[in-house]
Design a protein around this motif. Structure first.
Motif, mmCIF file in Angstrom:
data_model
loop_
_atom_site.group_PDB
_atom_site.id
_atom_site.type_symbol
_atom_site.label_atom_id
_atom_site.label_comp_id
_atom_site.label_asym_id
_atom_site.label_seq_id
_atom_site.Cartn_x
_atom_site.Cartn_y
_atom_site.Cartn_z
ATOM 1 N N ASN A 1 0.828 -1.207 0.000
ATOM 2 C CA ASN A 1 0.000 0.000 0.000
ATOM 3 C C ASN A 1 0.853 1.244 0.000
ATOM 4 O OD1 ASN A 1 -2.186 -1.567 -0.002
ATOM 5 N ND2 ASN A 1 -2.827 -1.146 2.107
ATOM 6 N N ALA A 2 1.894 1.240 0.806
ATOM 7 C CA ALA A 2 2.768 2.404 0.897
ATOM 8 C C ALA A 2 3.379 2.698 -0.461
ATOM 9 C CB ALA A 2 3.846 2.156 1.938
ATOM 10 N N ARG A 3 3.864 1.615 -1.060
ATOM 11 C CA ARG A 3 4.525 1.800 -2.352
ATOM 12 C C ARG A 3 3.538 2.324 -3.397
ATOM 13 N NH1 ARG A 3 7.341 -3.026 -5.739
ATOM 14 N NH2 ARG A 3 7.698 -1.870 -7.657
ATOM 15 N N SER A 4 2.341 1.742 -3.406
ATOM 16 C CA SER A 4 1.371 2.171 -4.431
ATOM 17 C C SER A 4 0.938 3.610 -4.173
ATOM 18 C CB SER A 4 0.191 1.204 -4.459
ATOM 19 O OG SER A 4 -0.616 1.427 -3.330
ATOM 20 N N ALA A 5 0.853 3.991 -2.885
ATOM 21 C CA ALA A 5 0.484 5.375 -2.580
ATOM 22 C C ALA A 5 1.545 6.329 -3.122
ATOM 23 C CB ALA A 5 0.343 5.544 -1.071
ATOM 24 N N MET A 6 2.813 5.955 -2.900
ATOM 25 C CA MET A 6 3.888 6.813 -3.386
ATOM 26 C C MET A 6 3.887 6.877 -4.903
ATOM 27 S SD MET A 6 6.789 5.684 -0.667
ATOM 28 C CE MET A 6 8.195 6.525 -1.355
ATOM 29 N N GLU A 7 3.603 5.743 -5.529
ATOM 30 C CA GLU A 7 3.584 5.731 -6.986
ATOM 31 C C GLU A 7 2.416 6.548 -7.532
ATOM 32 O OE1 GLU A 7 3.833 1.616 -7.966
ATOM 33 O OE2 GLU A 7 6.033 1.671 -8.116
ATOM 34 N N ARG A 8 1.327 6.472 -6.818
ATOM 35 C CA ARG A 8 0.145 7.263 -7.224
ATOM 36 C C ARG A 8 0.486 8.741 -7.235
ATOM 37 N NH1 ARG A 8 -2.980 4.369 -3.495
ATOM 38 N NH2 ARG A 8 -3.163 6.234 -2.221
ATOM 39 N N ILE A 9 1.141 9.154 -6.124
ATOM 40 C CA ILE A 9 1.480 10.578 -6.023
ATOM 41 C C ILE A 9 2.447 10.962 -7.145
ATOM 42 C CG2 ILE A 9 2.563 12.324 -4.572
ATOM 43 C CD1 ILE A 9 1.605 10.603 -2.160
ATOM 44 N N ALA B 1 0.870 19.718 -3.724
ATOM 45 C CA ALA B 1 -0.224 20.039 -2.821
ATOM 46 C C ALA B 1 -1.540 19.436 -3.319
ATOM 47 C CB ALA B 1 -0.353 21.559 -2.700
ATOM 48 N N LYS B 2 -1.718 19.497 -4.615
ATOM 49 C CA LYS B 2 -2.988 19.017 -5.158
ATOM 50 C C LYS B 2 -3.069 17.483 -5.093
ATOM 51 C CE LYS B 2 -6.134 19.598 -9.026
ATOM 52 N NZ LYS B 2 -6.256 19.993 -10.442
ATOM 53 N N ALA B 3 -1.976 16.835 -5.499
ATOM 54 C CA ALA B 3 -1.995 15.367 -5.533
ATOM 55 C C ALA B 3 -2.171 14.816 -4.129
ATOM 56 C CB ALA B 3 -0.708 14.837 -6.156
ATOM 57 N N CYS B 4 -1.586 15.495 -3.147
ATOM 58 C CA CYS B 4 -1.654 14.969 -1.786
ATOM 59 C C CYS B 4 -2.838 15.524 -1.006
ATOM 60 C CB CYS B 4 -0.374 15.274 -1.034
ATOM 61 S SG CYS B 4 1.059 14.460 -1.742
ATOM 62 N N GLY B 5 -3.541 16.396 -1.636
ATOM 63 C CA GLY B 5 -4.690 16.967 -0.957
ATOM 64 C C GLY B 5 -4.304 17.865 0.191
ATOM 65 N N LEU B 6 -3.244 18.632 0.033
ATOM 66 C CA LEU B 6 -2.757 19.475 1.110
ATOM 67 C C LEU B 6 -3.145 20.925 0.850
ATOM 68 C CD1 LEU B 6 0.893 18.063 1.353
ATOM 69 C CD2 LEU B 6 -1.093 17.336 2.675
ATOM 70 N N SER B 7 -3.341 21.677 1.943
ATOM 71 C CA SER B 7 -3.568 23.107 1.791
ATOM 72 C C SER B 7 -2.267 23.748 1.332
ATOM 73 C CB SER B 7 -4.032 23.706 3.124
ATOM 74 O OG SER B 7 -3.095 23.457 4.130
ATOM 75 N N PHE B 8 -2.355 24.758 0.497
ATOM 76 C CA PHE B 8 -1.177 25.247 -0.188
ATOM 77 C C PHE B 8 -1.103 26.763 -0.132
ATOM 78 C CE2 PHE B 8 0.752 26.849 -4.176
ATOM 79 C CZ PHE B 8 2.019 26.317 -4.019
ATOM 80 N N ALA B 9 0.114 27.280 -0.004
ATOM 81 C CA ALA B 9 0.307 28.722 -0.109
ATOM 82 C C ALA B 9 1.625 28.987 -0.794
ATOM 83 C CB ALA B 9 0.312 29.369 1.274
ATOM 84 N N VAL C 1 -4.900 12.292 -5.101
ATOM 85 C CA VAL C 1 -4.902 10.830 -4.914
ATOM 86 C C VAL C 1 -4.540 10.467 -3.481
ATOM 87 C CG1 VAL C 1 -4.393 10.239 -7.293
ATOM 88 C CG2 VAL C 1 -2.523 10.768 -5.725
ATOM 89 N N SER C 2 -4.344 11.464 -2.636
ATOM 90 C CA SER C 2 -3.968 11.146 -1.264
ATOM 91 C C SER C 2 -4.520 12.225 -0.358
ATOM 92 C CB SER C 2 -2.446 11.073 -1.150
ATOM 93 O OG SER C 2 -2.084 10.632 0.142
ATOM 94 N N GLY C 3 -4.209 12.129 0.914
ATOM 95 C CA GLY C 3 -4.689 13.126 1.848
ATOM 96 C C GLY C 3 -3.706 13.288 2.986
ATOM 97 N N PRO C 4 -3.941 14.322 3.792
ATOM 98 C CA PRO C 4 -2.993 14.555 4.898
ATOM 99 C C PRO C 4 -2.869 13.357 5.832
ATOM 100 C CG PRO C 4 -4.578 16.366 4.691
ATOM 101 C CD PRO C 4 -5.022 15.300 3.753
ATOM 102 N N GLU C 5 -3.986 12.644 6.075
ATOM 103 C CA GLU C 5 -3.922 11.495 6.987
ATOM 104 C C GLU C 5 -3.034 10.414 6.408
ATOM 105 O OE1 GLU C 5 -6.831 12.636 5.770
ATOM 106 O OE2 GLU C 5 -7.478 13.877 7.476
ATOM 107 N N GLU C 6 -3.232 10.184 5.097
ATOM 108 C CA GLU C 6 -2.434 9.126 4.486
ATOM 109 C C GLU C 6 -0.965 9.516 4.487
ATOM 110 O OE1 GLU C 6 -3.022 6.050 0.904
ATOM 111 O OE2 GLU C 6 -2.656 8.105 0.254
ATOM 112 N N LEU C 7 -0.689 10.786 4.222
ATOM 113 C CA LEU C 7 0.701 11.217 4.209
ATOM 114 C C LEU C 7 1.318 11.069 5.611
ATOM 115 C CD1 LEU C 7 2.843 12.321 2.370
ATOM 116 C CD2 LEU C 7 2.155 14.637 2.998
#
Lengths: 684, 326
Positions: B16-24, B70-78, B212-218
């Motif tokens: 799962n970890a690997r696929s998450a990283m590949e997704r990002i 920021a977008k791929a990981c679903g993070l707030s961005f500035a 494809v991800s979120g702060p929790e997953e990260l």
């Protein structure tokens, strides 16, 4: 149990066995302790540890054994040192059968060391040295394997084979250490059980006992061991000496045994004068060898003075007292393994003894005859002498008759009730004791005083001196001639007087004697005193101090030099040892990687400088090498085993290597077939 | 901000970890084309919990990359454009007087985002730089005696122009140490540039990036990576490498202890690409240069590209000389 543990335990147990054997060869341990230890060793070698769950019980058993041994020691039936050695053996046996943990291992090795020390105390023989070395080698390998085992993580097999190579260095150290221990450890050899614990082939002669039983000493005639070395001055310069070496004389015969009328005298000094000295005395410097097995001083007939006695014991050589006993016997007070002394003898043909000098009971004894002596003895003597009254002439006449009429044999006559009659009238053959006894008694029946003398006859020239062998032991007759004293008359046929051992055997024995002599000088006699002497000679300056200068209190430069040398040697040994111990031992996974790389090398895939198997695998994958798919799982497994904490299972490495070898083989066949196939012209 | 396209599970397994990283990484590849190895390094650093220093000429997609992350990981961005007149309060936030309640209220600055792009960091005055860097190190902002926690996960992507140093405040060496990796994207390959010309139809490349991800997953990815096994021999190898840099004749200053820790963390995260739960010397090699090149100081301290290349070259040489555990 982990692999390797078994081997280490076997080595440990065998080492302990050799340590015990080093005590056992002395032959002084009680037989039951031999049996108990032997059984324990066999059980331990079979891998059984029955005492593992019964620690308290077996410790109590040891306590009981200790009490038994202590009682025996107090009762005087067991020597303290022997008891201590036996107990050390039993402690070791108990430890062998206990749980093989680290503490037990240490105790087994420690008790092994104790037993080796006990062996040194009990025995100084060559074979002890061999057992000591065997113990040193096995114990140190076992210890080293123990260290390796504790260094290898739990679950990984012990790399026994890889360790065995470097261990050779350690074994070398162990052998050197054992040899040093053997040389440096002072041997005590307290002669604890028997009257003599002489090394080598054992006691050679019957010794000079207080009595001579007729027919008792014939067996030694064929023994070629050297019992005496002597240098004579003036040197007779003859290859074979026809001389009589007298030890003691006997005057009373009871029909079976010769003994002495006069009891032991009390005097004890370092020099004994037996007869008044004269001019032209023959001086002898004599060494009695261990094979002699007695304490009686021997000198050329006729001894005048004996003295300057030195006993060579296991703890050194020391001057000792001698004392005179009946029958002219002079004996060492202290026991030793060998003795040396000086002797002065009257030249042949001279004697200072006279009838007046002898005490009355001895004068009577010279004419005494055993009760119930066969009447035919006197009749025969009278018939042979035919009226001859001069003692010397009569003795010579009888001697000539005996030599003519009787034959010499070394076969014993057996235990007969009257050995003299048996010799003279039945068997008509015997050895020197028979001839000498017959002559002495026949002279006495005719009223002539005579006695039996025992000692050695002969002497073989060896490097400036003479040696006398056990087989040269002899008995002859002293006939008392008024005005001249005792004159030697030998009734034994001349050809049979000296040693009758085979020539080849004598040469072999000569060789053995040389080795044993070296052994005694270099090893056995190299004792604590000699060690001190060596140390002193190293530290003592040989320069004569100048008179004006006060003697310096500081140690001489030699001492500093010796200390420096010793320190350098110790430092070098320590460096080598720590280097050996700290050397990185390859992990199993690393060895597996080496094997993989060797296989790849056979397919001409070599890693570049500093490239790991991991990098090599990545490179092959990048290059899309045909072997990459085969290598990938192998490399992955290596990484897991090496860095991932998942060690290779038993046989897994071999299986992976087999798979890889198959792939390598297929690949090389493919390359070969492509290489050899001729390029095919493609029809277009 | 887009919502995650599908429910994201925390990371329970290696796969799962690997696929998450590949997704990002795949999503990043949609925004920045032809730079897969650099993108992989960015994701590695993200998972290892490190900040990234992008060093490159303008126009190669640094800002696009940060936004795509920021977008791929679903993070707030500035995005903060650092200029010579930028004050710390412009970044951190300020106490603002609230007239109605007659109290001061804290108004968070742009730093209070999960992913902050600090563009041209070296243009800001040192005070502002150090305020940012302190926030990066502490994960919090202290202002007028009050402490304000930054959102988690908090990651800074900073950029600086390696060529144009005039009128800038180069980052102090100790501050550079706070970036886990320094990397440059470089110009796209001619094929990619040509492809851009053909395919780009006016839509910004960020539109192609999906969340494809979120702060929790990260966060769970980060804790998963931090727990990976680092064998004692590998740790020893990292330390030996650091020692080699410290005693190297051409180096003014070797790798710091923080550099050692960063290399270990990056190597662990790198192991996930291979679905391994342990780091190897190969992982150390993979991240050595981006992790350390900006942290070591050459004796002939030349700023710019040549120094950067020189540092990388030295590190590669050291890696060849120091024997890796076998």
């Amino acid at each position: 149990m982990r692999k390797g543990t078994r081997l280490r335990l076997v080595l440990r147990d065998l080492g302990s066995g050799f340590a015990f054997a080093s005590m056992a060869v002395s032959g002084q341990l009680p037989i039951w302790s031999l049996v108990l230890y032997g059984v324990a060793l066999v059980v331990a070698l079979a891998g059984r540890r029955p005492f593992a769950n019964r620690v308290t019980l077996t410790a109590l058993l040891l306590l009981a054994v200790a009490l038994t041994l202590g009682t025996n020691v107090l009762a005087g039936s067991l020597n303290l040192v022997v008891a201590a050695c036996a107990f050390a053996g039993l402690i070791s046996a108990q430890r062998l059968l206990s749980t093989p943990d680290a503490a037990t291992d240490g105790q087994v090795h420690l008790s092994g060391l104790l037993m080796v020390a006990g062996g040194a105390a009990l025995s100084g023989e060559l074979v002890y040295g061999l057992f000591l070395i065997a113990f040193g080698v096995l114990a140190s390998i076992a210890l080293a394997l123990g260290v390796v085992e504790s260094a290898v993580p739990e679950g990984e097999p012990v790399p026994v084979r890889a360790v065995m190579g470097p261990l050779a260095t350690g074994v070398g150290f162990a052998v050197l250490g054992a040899v040093a221990f053997f040389i440096l450890f002072p041997r005590l050899n307290w002669n604890m059980i028997g009257p003599s614990a002489s090394p080598g082939l054992g006691v050679a002669t019957a010794g000079f006992s207080n009595t001579v039983r007729l027919g008792g000493a014939g067996t030694i005639k064929g023994n070629p061991r050297i019992v005496l070395r002597a240098t004579l001055s003036p040197d007779p310069e003859k290859e074979a000496l026809d001389a009589y070496w007298v030890g003691r004389t006997y005057d009373v015969f009871d029909g079976m045994e010769w003994s002495n009328a006069r009891a032991t005298s009390d005097g004890s000094e370092s020099m004994t004068t037996l007869r008044p000295g004269r001019e032209n005395l023959i001086h002898q410097r004599v060494e009695l060898m261990p094979a002699y097995g007695a304490r009686t001083l021997v000198a050329l007939e006729t001894p005048s003075r004996l003295g300057n006695a030195v006993a060579n014991t296991q703890v050194g050589s020391r001057r000792t007292q001698i004392h005179e006993l009946g029958g002219g016997e002079v004996r060492f007070r202290d026991s030793g393994i060998s003795y040396s002394y000086e002797a002065y003898s009257l030249p042949p043909g001279a004697s200072g003894d006279d009838i007046q000098d002898l005490p009355p009971e001895e004068q009577d004894a010279l004419l005494s005859l055993p009760e119930g002596l066969d009447v035919r003895v006197g009749q025969t003597a009278a018939r042979v002498l035919n009226g001859e009254r001069d003692p010397l002439a009569a003795a010579r006449k009888l001697s000539a008759w005996l030599q003519r009429e009787y034959s010499y044999t070394l076969e014993l006559s057996g235990d007969v009730p009257d050995p003299v009659a048996d010799f003279l009238f039945q068997r008509k053959q015997g050895h020197c004791e028979h001839f000498a006894t017959a002559l002495t008694l026949m002279l006495r029946t005719q009223g002539m005083r005579a006695r039996l003398a025992t000692g050695f006859f002969g002497g073989e020239r060896v490097t400036g001196g003479y040696v006398v062998r056990a087989g040269d032991a002899h008995a002859w007759t002293h006939v008392l001639v008024p005005g001249r004293g005792f004159i030697t008359v030998d009734a034994t046929p001349p050809a049979h007087r000296a040693s009758q051992s085979p020539r080849l055997l004598e040469q072999l024995i000569n060789f053995y004697e040389v080795v044993e002599s070296q052994w005694r000088d270099v090893v056995l006699d190299y004792n604590f005193r000699d060690q001190l002497t060596v140390v002193r000679s190293l530290t003592r300056s040989h320069e004569v101090p100048k008179k004006d200068e006060p003697p310096s209190r500081a140690p001489p430069p030699r001492a500093f030099g010796a200390a420096l040398l010793a320190a350098a040697a110790a430092y070098t040994a320590w460096r080598l040892l720590t280097q050996f111990l700290s050397r990185e031992r390859p992990l199993e996974a690393t060895r597996f990687a080496d094997a993989v790389e060797a296989q790849l090398a056979s397919a001409r895939i070599t890693r570049v400088d500093g490239e790991t198997l991991e990098a090599l695998d990545a490179r092959l994958a990048r290059e899309r090498h045909p072997l990459s798919p085969a290598l990938a799982p192998v490399a992955r497994r290596y990484l897991e085993a090496r860095f991932g904490g998942r060690p290779l299972q038993q046989g897994e490495a071999a299986r992976l290597l087999t798979d890889l070898r198959r792939a390598v083989l297929t690949e090389s066949q493919r390359v070969a077939s492509e290489g050899t196939r001729p390029p095919q012209a493609r029809a277009s | 901000m887009n919502q995650p396209a599908r429910a994201l599970s925390p990371v329970p397994s290696l796969a799962n970890a690997r696929s998450a990283m590949e997704r990002i990484a795949t999503q990043l590849g949609r925004a920045v084309q032809g730079k897969s190895s650099q993108l992989q390094l960015v994701v590695t650093s993200l998972v290892a919990g490190g900040h990234v220093l992008l060093e490159d000429v303008p126009g190669v997609g640094k800002t696009t990359l940060a936004e795509a992350m920021a977008k791929a990981c679903g993070l707030s961005f500035a995005r903060v454009q650092f200029t010579a007149d930028l004050m710390p309060a412009d970044v951190l936030g300020a106490q603002v007087f609230h007239a109605q309640t007659a109290t001061f209220q804290f108004r968070p600055g742009p730093l209070f985002r999960q992913l902050v792009l600090a563009d041209e960091l070296n243009r800001a005055p040192p005070r502002t730089q150090s305020a940012l860097l302190e926030a990066m190190a502490q994960g919090q902002v202290s202002l007028d005696g009050a402490t304000h926690a930054l959102p988690a996960p908090f990651t800074v992507v900073a950029t600086q122009n390696p060529v144009d140093f005039s009128g800038t405040y180069p980052l102090p060496d100790s501050q550079l140490d706070r970036f886990m990796v320094r990397m440059s994207l470089g110009h796209p390959t001619p094929e990619v540039e040509a492809g851009l010309l053909v395919t780009r139809d006016g839509t910004p490349p960020l539109d192609a990036v999906e969340t494809v991800s979120g702060p929790e997953e990260l966060a769970s990815l980060r804790s998963f990576a931090a727990a990976l096994r680092l064998d004692a021999s590998v740790a020893d190898y990292v330390v030996r490498l650091a020692t080699a840099t410290r005693s190297h004749g051409d180096l003014e200053r070797g790798a710091s202890t923080r550099a050692v820790l960063a290399l270990g963390a990056a190597a662990r995260a790198n192991a996930l690409w291979d679905a391994r739960d342990f780091a190897t010397p190969g992982d150390v090699h993979a991240v050595l240069v981006p992790c350390w090149a900006h942290r070591i100081l050459l004796r002939s301290a030349v700023q710019g590209v040549s120094a950067r290349d020189e540092a990388a070259h030295l590190l590669e040489e050291i890696a060849r000389k120091v024997p890796a555990p076998r």
